[in-house]
Design a protein around this motif. Structure first.
Motif, mmCIF file in Angstrom:
data_model
loop_
_atom_site.group_PDB
_atom_site.id
_atom_site.type_symbol
_atom_site.label_atom_id
_atom_site.label_comp_id
_atom_site.label_asym_id
_atom_site.label_seq_id
_atom_site.Cartn_x
_atom_site.Cartn_y
_atom_site.Cartn_z
ATOM 1 N N VAL A 65 -36.700 -3.655 26.148
ATOM 2 C CA VAL A 65 -36.560 -4.051 27.552
ATOM 3 C C VAL A 65 -37.612 -3.346 28.419
ATOM 4 O O VAL A 65 -38.217 -3.954 29.301
ATOM 5 N N THR A 66 -37.868 -2.096 28.148
ATOM 6 C CA THR A 66 -38.895 -1.354 28.897
ATOM 7 C C THR A 66 -40.268 -1.958 28.651
ATOM 8 O O THR A 66 -41.062 -2.135 29.582
ATOM 9 N N ALA A 67 -40.581 -2.297 27.414
ATOM 10 C CA ALA A 67 -41.876 -2.906 27.091
ATOM 11 C C ALA A 67 -42.024 -4.255 27.781
ATOM 12 O O ALA A 67 -43.094 -4.565 28.352
ATOM 13 N N ILE A 68 -40.996 -5.067 27.755
ATOM 14 C CA ILE A 68 -41.047 -6.375 28.423
ATOM 15 C C ILE A 68 -41.225 -6.193 29.922
ATOM 16 O O ILE A 68 -42.036 -6.871 30.553
ATOM 17 N N LEU A 119 -42.587 -3.680 31.473
ATOM 18 C CA LEU A 119 -43.934 -3.177 31.717
ATOM 19 C C LEU A 119 -44.964 -4.299 31.632
ATOM 20 O O LEU A 119 -45.864 -4.391 32.477
ATOM 21 N N VAL A 120 -44.839 -5.172 30.651
ATOM 22 C CA VAL A 120 -45.753 -6.314 30.525
ATOM 23 C C VAL A 120 -45.638 -7.212 31.751
ATOM 24 O O VAL A 120 -46.652 -7.643 32.318
ATOM 25 N N LEU A 121 -44.438 -7.488 32.179
ATOM 26 C CA LEU A 121 -44.252 -8.334 33.364
ATOM 27 C C LEU A 121 -44.818 -7.670 34.620
ATOM 28 O O LEU A 121 -45.454 -8.326 35.449
ATOM 29 N N LEU A 122 -44.611 -6.385 34.754
ATOM 30 C CA LEU A 122 -45.126 -5.658 35.904
ATOM 31 C C LEU A 122 -46.648 -5.669 35.936
ATOM 32 O O LEU A 122 -47.264 -5.899 36.979
ATOM 33 N N LEU A 123 -47.275 -5.441 34.798
ATOM 34 C CA LEU A 123 -48.735 -5.405 34.740
ATOM 35 C C LEU A 123 -49.369 -6.778 34.906
ATOM 36 O O LEU A 123 -50.519 -6.889 35.313
ATOM 37 N N SER A 124 -48.639 -7.834 34.599
ATOM 38 C CA SER A 124 -49.192 -9.179 34.763
ATOM 39 C C SER A 124 -48.956 -9.742 36.161
ATOM 40 O O SER A 124 -49.473 -10.797 36.498
ATOM 41 N N PHE A 125 -48.220 -9.038 36.993
ATOM 42 C CA PHE A 125 -47.953 -9.477 38.360
ATOM 43 C C PHE A 125 -49.224 -9.404 39.181
ATOM 44 O O PHE A 125 -49.921 -8.407 39.187
ATOM 45 N N LYS A 126 -49.577 -10.484 39.890
ATOM 46 C CA LYS A 126 -50.800 -10.547 40.690
ATOM 47 C C LYS A 126 -50.456 -10.860 42.144
ATOM 48 O O LYS A 126 -50.441 -12.006 42.563
#
Length: 151
Positions: free
Chosen positions: A10-13, A15-22
């Protein structure tokens, strides 16, 4: 063990979603204001204009276009005006203008970059905070124009 594995996934998912936010993209923006419009549209490759003296050194006034520098938010291109080997003006031919935020950033950053370039008489200028990509593209295009001019 299952809880730890679940927490890691859940943390990895997250983090991926947070970093892909533009947050930079803004939908539904109309044409950019005239203040940011390029000074002259250009469809041919950048060229140097003007005359050179007998020793190959620049004389008189001329303009030189820099390469188009592709950045994350769009292309940046500048044109330098030279008089006797000195940069007298820097015009922005292209700058990111895809949305309101791009325009806001560039309306603040481009005059600062121009002043820095004129003061330094080189592409060795500081980036403008909050306009890192535009600053990088500006300095790359500026350096290519300076190289073309033989300065």
């Amino acid at each position: 063990m299952r809880r730890v594995l679940f927490a890691v996934v859940v943390t990895a998912i997250g983090l991926v979603l947070l970093l892909s936010f533009k947050p930079h993209d803004v939908a539904g923006v109309a044409e950019p204001p005239a203040a940011l419009a390029p000074t002259q549209a250009q469809s041919s490759p950048p060229t140097a204009q003007g005359s050179t003296g007998s020793a190959g050194k620049p004389s008189g006034s001329r303009t030189v276009d820099g390469d188009v520098a592709d950045t994350r938010w769009g292309p940046v291109q500048v044109r330098i005006a030279l008089t006797g080997g000195k940069i007298t003006d820097v015009q922005v031919l292209q700058a990111p203008d895809g949305n309101r935020r791009d325009i806001e950033i560039n309306n603040r950053a481009l005059p600062i970059l121009q002043q820095e370039a004129l003061s330094a008489q080189s592409a060795q200028i500081d980036s403008v905070s909050g306009a890192t990509y535009t600053s990088d593209g500006y300095t790359r295009s500026l350096q290519s124009a300076i190289d073309r001019a033989g300065l």
